[in-house]
Design a protein around this motif. Sequence first.
Motif, PDB file in Angstrom:
ATOM      1  N   PRO A  82       0.793  -1.237   0.000  1.00 23.45           N
ATOM      2  CA  PRO A  82       0.000   0.000   0.000  1.00 23.45           C
ATOM      3  C   PRO A  82       0.820   1.279   0.000  1.00 23.45           C
ATOM      4  CG  PRO A  82      -0.090  -1.095   2.131  1.00 23.45           C
ATOM      5  CD  PRO A  82       0.554  -2.059   1.186  1.00 23.45           C
ATOM      6  N   ASP A  83       2.068   1.213   0.393  1.00 24.98           N
ATOM      7  CA  ASP A  83       2.906   2.414   0.428  1.00 24.98           C
ATOM      8  C   ASP A  83       3.720   2.607  -0.847  1.00 24.98           C
ATOM      9  OD1 ASP A  83       2.061   3.068   3.014  1.00 24.98           O
ATOM     10  OD2 ASP A  83       3.591   1.787   3.928  1.00 24.98           O
ATOM     11  N   ARG A  84       3.549   1.708  -1.818  1.00 25.09           N
ATOM     12  CA  ARG A  84       4.275   1.854  -3.073  1.00 25.09           C
ATOM     13  C   ARG A  84       3.427   2.642  -4.061  1.00 25.09           C
ATOM     14  NH1 ARG A  84       7.029  -2.937  -6.819  1.00 25.09           N
ATOM     15  NH2 ARG A  84       7.996  -1.502  -8.339  1.00 25.09           N
ATOM     16  N   HIS A  85       4.055   3.584  -4.763  1.00 27.81           N
ATOM     17  CA  HIS A  85       3.326   4.454  -5.689  1.00 27.81           C
ATOM     18  C   HIS A  85       3.965   4.393  -7.072  1.00 27.81           C
ATOM     19  CE1 HIS A  85       1.163   6.055  -2.229  1.00 27.81           C
ATOM     20  NE2 HIS A  85       2.327   6.163  -1.632  1.00 27.81           N
ATOM     21  N   TYR A  86       3.141   4.664  -8.077  1.00 33.11           N
ATOM     22  CA  TYR A  86       3.546   4.482  -9.465  1.00 33.11           C
ATOM     23  C   TYR A  86       3.399   5.794 -10.226  1.00 33.11           C
ATOM     24  CZ  TYR A  86       3.538  -0.460  -8.389  1.00 33.11           C
ATOM     25  OH  TYR A  86       3.815  -1.679  -7.834  1.00 33.11           O
ATOM     26  N   ARG A  87       4.464   6.166 -10.892  1.00 37.96           N
ATOM     27  CA  ARG A  87       4.473   7.455 -11.584  1.00 37.96           C
ATOM     28  C   ARG A  87       3.686   7.426 -12.895  1.00 37.96           C
ATOM     29  NH1 ARG A  87      10.567  10.016 -10.839  1.00 37.96           N
ATOM     30  NH2 ARG A  87      10.591   9.960  -8.547  1.00 37.96           N
ATOM     31  N   LEU A  88       3.851   6.387 -13.693  1.00 38.30           N
ATOM     32  CA  LEU A  88       3.184   6.304 -14.996  1.00 38.30           C
ATOM     33  C   LEU A  88       1.865   5.558 -14.846  1.00 38.30           C
ATOM     34  CD1 LEU A  88       3.332   6.835 -18.065  1.00 38.30           C
ATOM     35  CD2 LEU A  88       4.364   4.556 -18.279  1.00 38.30           C
ATOM     36  N   GLN A  89       0.763   6.207 -15.262  1.00 36.68           N
ATOM     37  CA  GLN A  89      -0.549   5.580 -15.185  1.00 36.68           C
ATOM     38  C   GLN A  89      -1.416   6.044 -16.355  1.00 36.68           C
ATOM     39  OE1 GLN A  89      -2.566   5.246 -11.400  1.00 36.68           O
ATOM     40  NE2 GLN A  89      -0.727   5.870 -10.296  1.00 36.68           N
TER      41      GLN A  89
END
Length: 217
Positions: free
Chosen positions: A159-166
């Motif tokens: 849950p604490d991982r985030h993704y730049r490209l979406q």
Amino acid sequence: MPRLNKIGSASLLMTLLGLHLGSAQADQQPTDRWFDSATVYVAQGADHNLTELPGKIVTADINWDKSYFTAIAAGKTRGTLGASMASLDGTPFGAISHGYEVVLVKHRGLQSNLEAGAAYMLRTPTAYLGPVGVNFGTGAGLSYAFGTPSYEDGPKNEPDRHYRLQLLALFELEWRLRDVKDISLVTRVYHRSGVYGLIAPRNVGSNFLAAGLRFQF
């Protein structure tokens, strides 16, 4: 928190189909400049899935988050797809237009970063009821966060991982007055997600509700 669902998938399929049709049969407008409109708008994060948002907007029962952004967008209408419809009063309603939009976003609040995106857009003709007209636009493309999009949901197992490209999906109503040709009001849902794991894991993403002004030139 929001994620891509059937509405987002339908928007993506619609815009991809429109791109194919537009390249084959669109009535092209002059292409001597890259953009013919600019939009400035502000937005606030909404803690709802995409499918929940229409009902929440109608009932004014929105769970707002303290995440905000300011954005400027530049758009271009390339032509029409040739699919005519009928207006409310029986006169020609026009045809679906297609084009593109690029956007630059500055976040603040629960996340602080820049974001850039580009989307292929489809738009209905404007339908007028008295002096007020409205059209619906939708688009799909890509969005890249310069920095950590910490407001957005991460995957359930991280849950604490985030993704730049979406994925970037846009849904908007553009409001205008019949006698005002160059300025309109825009209300928009601004959606980022991972496309069911295609770009980023499931459950990744965010929704913002936005309002702003569009200037035609």
